[in-house]
Design a protein around this motif. Structure first.
Motif, short mmCIF file in Angstrom:
data_model
loop_
_atom_site.label_atom_id
_atom_site.label_comp_id
_atom_site.label_asym_id
_atom_site.label_seq_id
_atom_site.Cartn_x
_atom_site.Cartn_y
_atom_site.Cartn_z
N SER A 1 -29.85 16.99 3.07
CA SER A 1 -29.94 17.80 1.85
C SER A 1 -29.29 17.03 0.70
N LEU A 2 -29.63 17.42 -0.50
CA LEU A 2 -29.15 16.73 -1.69
C LEU A 2 -28.40 17.73 -2.55
N THR A 3 -27.18 17.38 -2.94
CA THR A 3 -26.39 18.24 -3.82
C THR A 3 -26.45 17.66 -5.23
N ALA B 1 -26.21 14.60 1.66
CA ALA B 1 -25.41 15.08 2.79
C ALA B 1 -25.95 14.48 4.09
N SER C 1 -23.22 23.40 -9.21
CA SER C 1 -23.73 22.67 -8.06
C SER C 1 -24.93 23.39 -7.45
N THR C 2 -25.96 22.63 -7.08
CA THR C 2 -27.14 23.17 -6.42
C THR C 2 -27.48 22.26 -5.25
N THR C 3 -27.74 22.86 -4.09
CA THR C 3 -28.12 22.09 -2.92
C THR C 3 -29.63 22.22 -2.71
N GLU D 1 -25.43 13.76 -4.53
CA GLU D 1 -24.83 13.34 -3.27
C GLU D 1 -25.72 13.77 -2.11
N GLU E 1 -33.54 19.19 2.57
CA GLU E 1 -34.33 17.98 2.83
C GLU E 1 -35.83 18.27 2.83
#
Length: 133
Positions: free
Chosen positions: A64-66, A60, A74-76, A58, A79
């Motif tokens: 940033s990408l989750t 954001a 979950s890992t964020t 996903e 960018e």
């Protein structure tokens, strides 16, 4: 039906069988390549459609990408580390491939640790095995 026509028909059936077998064997490789391309070119929505639930990607609003692996972890990824590139990780088992988000570097040394995502193909979909950051 003549002997020649029977032989021709048998050859056609054999060639179709070989083509289907090769296609079936190459399918996981094609799926991986398509997914790799989506993430490298930052087409995250298309990549997310290729994932086996509960895996998820996903984007954001802040860029940033989750990433959610198959266990729900979950890992964020900021960018500044994107996009992902193919490889860079040490596969933990056969059939697992990796993608790495490197980010910025100074004189060839990363400013922060890379994020490595380990992937496999399961049932025609991509499975995020784990994410190391």
């Amino acid at each position: 039906m003549t002997k020649f026509q029977k032989s021709l028909l048998a050859l056609a059936v054999l060639l179709i069988g070989i083509a289907l077998t090769v296609s079936w064997i190459e399918r996981p490789k094609r799926i991986r390549k398509e997914f790799f391309s989506h993430l490298f070119h930052e087409r995250y929505e298309e990549g997310a459609l290729m994932l086996n639930a509960p895996c998820a990607i996903e984007l954001a609003p802040d860029g940033s990408l989750t990433l959610v692996d198959h266990k729900g972890n979950s890992t964020t990824v900021p960018e500044t580390k994107l996009p992902f590139k193919v490889g860079g990780g040490e596969p933990k088992r056969t059939g697992v491939h990796s993608m790495t988000a490197l980010g910025n570097s100074t004189n060839g040394i990363l400013n922060s640790p890379a994020v490595v995502m380990y992937l496999s193909v399961e049932g025609g979909k991509i499975r995020i095995e784990s994410v190391d950051s």
